[in-house]
Design a protein around this motif. Sequence first.
Motif, PDB file in Angstrom:
ATOM      1  N   THR A  77      17.195 -16.112  -2.368  1.00  0.00           N
ATOM      2  CA  THR A  77      18.555 -16.681  -2.396  1.00  0.00           C
ATOM      3  C   THR A  77      19.381 -15.744  -1.659  1.00  0.00           C
ATOM      4  OG1 THR A  77      18.714 -15.062  -4.329  1.00  0.00           O
ATOM      5  CG2 THR A  77      18.116 -17.408  -4.844  1.00  0.00           C
ATOM      6  N   LYS A  78      20.351 -16.162  -1.292  1.00  0.00           N
ATOM      7  CA  LYS A  78      21.480 -15.350  -0.518  1.00  0.00           C
ATOM      8  C   LYS A  78      22.023 -14.120  -1.289  1.00  0.00           C
ATOM      9  CE  LYS A  78      22.973 -19.119   2.493  1.00  0.00           C
ATOM     10  NZ  LYS A  78      24.293 -19.932   2.766  1.00  0.00           N
ATOM     11  N   GLU A  79      22.122 -14.250  -2.611  1.00  0.00           N
ATOM     12  CA  GLU A  79      22.463 -13.056  -3.474  1.00  0.00           C
ATOM     13  C   GLU A  79      21.202 -12.096  -3.518  1.00  0.00           C
ATOM     14  OE1 GLU A  79      24.682 -16.806  -4.197  1.00  0.00           O
ATOM     15  OE2 GLU A  79      22.382 -16.305  -4.351  1.00  0.00           O
ATOM     16  N   GLU A  80      20.081 -12.643  -3.494  1.00  0.00           N
ATOM     17  CA  GLU A  80      18.807 -11.306  -3.442  1.00  0.00           C
ATOM     18  C   GLU A  80      18.978 -10.749  -1.935  1.00  0.00           C
ATOM     19  OE1 GLU A  80      15.280 -12.926  -5.971  1.00  0.00           O
ATOM     20  OE2 GLU A  80      15.937 -14.509  -4.204  1.00  0.00           O
ATOM     21  N   ILE A  81      19.406 -11.482  -0.837  1.00  0.00           N
ATOM     22  CA  ILE A  81      19.457 -10.796   0.354  1.00  0.00           C
ATOM     23  C   ILE A  81      20.504  -9.968   0.611  1.00  0.00           C
ATOM     24  CG2 ILE A  81      19.880 -11.350   3.017  1.00  0.00           C
ATOM     25  CD1 ILE A  81      18.433 -14.029   2.483  1.00  0.00           C
ATOM     26  N   GLU A  82      21.905 -10.145  -0.077  1.00  0.00           N
ATOM     27  CA  GLU A  82      22.745  -9.465  -0.082  1.00  0.00           C
ATOM     28  C   GLU A  82      22.733  -8.204  -0.765  1.00  0.00           C
ATOM     29  OE1 GLU A  82      27.188 -11.135   1.102  1.00  0.00           O
ATOM     30  OE2 GLU A  82      26.396 -12.294  -0.738  1.00  0.00           O
ATOM     31  N   LYS A  83      21.886  -8.438  -1.637  1.00  0.00           N
ATOM     32  CA  LYS A  83      21.819  -7.369  -2.890  1.00  0.00           C
ATOM     33  C   LYS A  83      21.094  -6.030  -1.649  1.00  0.00           C
ATOM     34  CE  LYS A  83      19.863  -6.008  -7.221  1.00  0.00           C
ATOM     35  NZ  LYS A  83      18.971  -6.635  -8.431  1.00  0.00           N
ATOM     36  N   GLY A  84      20.398  -6.362  -1.003  1.00  0.00           N
ATOM     37  CA  GLY A  84      19.622  -5.418  -0.084  1.00  0.00           C
ATOM     38  C   GLY A  84      20.217  -5.065   1.157  1.00  0.00           C
ATOM     39  N   ILE A  85      20.908  -5.926   1.836  1.00  0.00           N
ATOM     40  CA  ILE A  85      21.392  -5.890   3.113  1.00  0.00           C
ATOM     41  C   ILE A  85      23.003  -5.626   3.077  1.00  0.00           C
ATOM     42  CG2 ILE A  85      21.598  -7.048   5.616  1.00  0.00           C
ATOM     43  CD1 ILE A  85      18.958  -8.212   5.044  1.00  0.00           C
ATOM     44  N   MET A  86      23.383  -4.900   3.798  1.00  0.00           N
ATOM     45  CA  MET A  86      24.826  -4.595   4.110  1.00  0.00           C
ATOM     46  C   MET A  86      25.263  -4.953   5.566  1.00  0.00           C
ATOM     47  SD  MET A  86      27.490  -1.406   3.759  1.00  0.00           S
ATOM     48  CE  MET A  86      27.075  -0.966   5.470  1.00  0.00           C
ATOM     49  N   ALA A  87      26.031  -5.804   6.091  1.00  0.00           N
ATOM     50  CA  ALA A  87      26.696  -5.933   7.117  1.00  0.00           C
ATOM     51  C   ALA A  87      27.898  -4.995   7.475  1.00  0.00           C
ATOM     52  CB  ALA A  87      26.938  -7.579   7.545  1.00  0.00           C
ATOM     53  N   ALA A  88      27.823  -4.592   8.791  1.00  0.00           N
ATOM     54  CA  ALA A  88      28.860  -3.393   9.102  1.00  0.00           C
ATOM     55  C   ALA A  88      29.384  -3.805  10.674  1.00  0.00           C
ATOM     56  CB  ALA A  88      28.401  -2.138   9.115  1.00  0.00           C
ATOM     57  N   LYS A 109      20.244  -1.169   5.301  1.00  0.00           N
ATOM     58  CA  LYS A 109      19.755  -1.598   4.016  1.00  0.00           C
ATOM     59  C   LYS A 109      20.883  -0.790   3.231  1.00  0.00           C
ATOM     60  CE  LYS A 109      16.654   1.592   2.501  1.00  0.00           C
ATOM     61  NZ  LYS A 109      17.603   2.217   1.637  1.00  0.00           N
ATOM     62  N   ARG A 110      21.132  -1.331   2.076  1.00  0.00           N
ATOM     63  CA  ARG A 110      22.303  -0.967   1.263  1.00  0.00           C
ATOM     64  C   ARG A 110      21.855   0.388   0.475  1.00  0.00           C
ATOM     65  NH1 ARG A 110      26.590  -3.960   0.025  1.00  0.00           N
ATOM     66  NH2 ARG A 110      26.549  -6.141   0.510  1.00  0.00           N
ATOM     67  N   GLY A 111      22.762   1.401   0.369  1.00  0.00           N
ATOM     68  CA  GLY A 111      22.392   2.631  -0.251  1.00  0.00           C
ATOM     69  C   GLY A 111      23.495   3.679   0.324  1.00  0.00           C
ATOM     70  N   LYS A 112      23.174   4.752   0.008  1.00  0.00           N
ATOM     71  CA  LYS A 112      23.983   5.946   0.049  1.00  0.00           C
ATOM     72  C   LYS A 112      24.631   6.109   1.530  1.00  0.00           C
ATOM     73  CE  LYS A 112      24.850  11.036  -0.417  1.00  0.00           C
ATOM     74  NZ  LYS A 112      24.146  12.088  -1.230  1.00  0.00           N
ATOM     75  N   GLY A 113      23.665   5.886   2.258  1.00  0.00           N
ATOM     76  CA  GLY A 113      23.529   6.446   3.815  1.00  0.00           C
ATOM     77  C   GLY A 113      24.854   5.058   4.484  1.00  0.00           C
ATOM     78  N   GLU A 166      33.194   5.412  21.078  1.00  0.00           N
ATOM     79  CA  GLU A 166      33.921   6.252  19.836  1.00  0.00           C
ATOM     80  C   GLU A 166      34.450   5.346  18.982  1.00  0.00           C
ATOM     81  OE1 GLU A 166      35.984   9.691  21.562  1.00  0.00           O
ATOM     82  OE2 GLU A 166      34.164  10.518  22.249  1.00  0.00           O
ATOM     83  N   GLY A 167      34.382   5.371  17.688  1.00  0.00           N
ATOM     84  CA  GLY A 167      34.999   4.303  17.032  1.00  0.00           C
ATOM     85  C   GLY A 167      34.571   4.744  15.496  1.00  0.00           C
ATOM     86  N   GLN A 168      35.059   3.709  14.448  1.00  0.00           N
ATOM     87  CA  GLN A 168      34.952   3.803  13.056  1.00  0.00           C
ATOM     88  C   GLN A 168      34.105   2.596  12.754  1.00  0.00           C
ATOM     89  OE1 GLN A 168      38.914   4.481  11.687  1.00  0.00           O
ATOM     90  NE2 GLN A 168      38.558   6.505  11.496  1.00  0.00           N
ATOM     91  N   CYS A 169      33.343   2.797  11.580  1.00  0.00           N
ATOM     92  CA  CYS A 169      32.544   1.551  11.165  1.00  0.00           C
ATOM     93  C   CYS A 169      33.073   0.979   9.746  1.00  0.00           C
ATOM     94  CB  CYS A 169      31.141   1.862  10.976  1.00  0.00           C
ATOM     95  SG  CYS A 169      30.117   2.448  12.183  1.00  0.00           S
ATOM     96  N   GLU A 170      33.162  -0.386   9.639  1.00  0.00           N
ATOM     97  CA  GLU A 170      33.802  -0.975   8.479  1.00  0.00           C
ATOM     98  C   GLU A 170      32.870  -2.073   7.937  1.00  0.00           C
ATOM     99  OE1 GLU A 170      36.529  -4.347  10.758  1.00  0.00           O
ATOM    100  OE2 GLU A 170      37.210  -2.462  10.179  1.00  0.00           O
ATOM    101  N   GLN A 171      32.993  -2.362   6.559  1.00  0.00           N
ATOM    102  CA  GLN A 171      31.784  -3.406   6.117  1.00  0.00           C
ATOM    103  C   GLN A 171      32.525  -4.825   6.465  1.00  0.00           C
ATOM    104  OE1 GLN A 171      30.792  -2.480   2.105  1.00  0.00           O
ATOM    105  NE2 GLN A 171      29.677  -4.518   1.617  1.00  0.00           N
ATOM    106  N   ILE A 172      31.494  -5.656   6.562  1.00  0.00           N
ATOM    107  CA  ILE A 172      32.109  -6.857   6.976  1.00  0.00           C
ATOM    108  C   ILE A 172      31.080  -7.939   6.116  1.00  0.00           C
ATOM    109  CG2 ILE A 172      32.718  -6.417   9.123  1.00  0.00           C
ATOM    110  CD1 ILE A 172      30.260  -7.861  10.366  1.00  0.00           C
ATOM    111  N   ASN A 173      31.517  -9.074   6.210  1.00  0.00           N
ATOM    112  CA  ASN A 173      30.869 -10.067   5.225  1.00  0.00           C
ATOM    113  C   ASN A 173      29.627 -10.529   5.826  1.00  0.00           C
ATOM    114  OD1 ASN A 173      29.896 -12.373   3.674  1.00  0.00           O
ATOM    115  ND2 ASN A 173      32.135 -13.340   3.175  1.00  0.00           N
ATOM    116  N   LEU A 174      28.474 -10.567   5.278  1.00  0.00           N
ATOM    117  CA  LEU A 174      27.098 -10.973   6.093  1.00  0.00           C
ATOM    118  C   LEU A 174      27.207 -12.455   6.247  1.00  0.00           C
ATOM    119  CD1 LEU A 174      24.040 -10.284   6.937  1.00  0.00           C
ATOM    120  CD2 LEU A 174      23.418 -10.422   4.413  1.00  0.00           C
ATOM    121  N   LEU A 175      27.716 -13.208   5.090  1.00  0.00           N
ATOM    122  CA  LEU A 175      27.534 -14.598   5.308  1.00  0.00           C
ATOM    123  C   LEU A 175      28.860 -15.475   5.856  1.00  0.00           C
ATOM    124  CD1 LEU A 175      26.040 -14.876   1.381  1.00  0.00           C
ATOM    125  CD2 LEU A 175      24.672 -14.696   3.755  1.00  0.00           C
TER     126      LEU A 175
END
Length: 256
Positions: free
Chosen positions: A198-209, A88-92, A124-133
């Motif tokens: 809409t995909k925009e509404e989904i992306e507004k709430g969900i982050m892919a990593a 879920k998108r947010g600070k964490g 062990e590794g690192q996380c990066e944001q990726i494109n959900l779509l």
Amino acid sequence: MHLHGTPQDNCSYQRRRFSKKSPGNDPLELLKQSSVKRDYCDEDGYRNKHQHWIFGIATSGDSLESAPTLRTLDFQRVTSSGIDFIRKRGKGAAGLASSGKSSTLLCSFGKYRPGETVEQWLAEGQCEQINLLEEDGSGRNLLSVIPSRSIVEIVASMVVKEEEGKGLEEEREPMEKHSHYMEVVQRTRQQLEKGDLTKEEIEKGIMAARFVPYHMERLVGGPDQVMWERWQWDRDAGACPEGTPLWDAPKLLLPY
């Protein structure tokens, strides 16, 4: 006198196995193939429907006094590039993908009983944001395999937060109006089923990593084995361009 147990015990011991053969040079591919055999995912690494396929991931706190942040998450896809998941998108979520901090992942599959094995992975590794779509060569993306319940409840939570003027930085928001939240969940589910979300509404709430490992260990064992098999893979952090494993040769370690 039998110094090494009963004849039955000796026969049982002789049937046990241990292999020194390398399991492969790419641990992520090995993790994917093992998950395919257990029906967690398909040959492309995408999660299969109605599968409880999870891992735990921990990231260090902001200070020495802070406890590590630990989350249990669903696998969405495993490829030679890494392990993909959603938050879920947010600070964490933003902190996990942008801080550059090292993370530790742990997962376990199987059962310890005759004829079967338990398999544990540590990475062990690192996380990066990726494109959900973003679509792969087969025309699929992560959104196509995310369970509908996850999409619905994440989007509904974001809607309620916006209604109440709450910021995204709140990770543990009390549910003050249970009946209203349930209404929002039902409405969001109907929108998703009708194709009105809409995909925009989904992306507004969900982050892919993506979790990109630079160290992985695999521990496998069962009643039919003489001892646990423990293998290790390493590569330099950051030396993992898209689709390029670049792993050092695997090492067979002592089980403990």
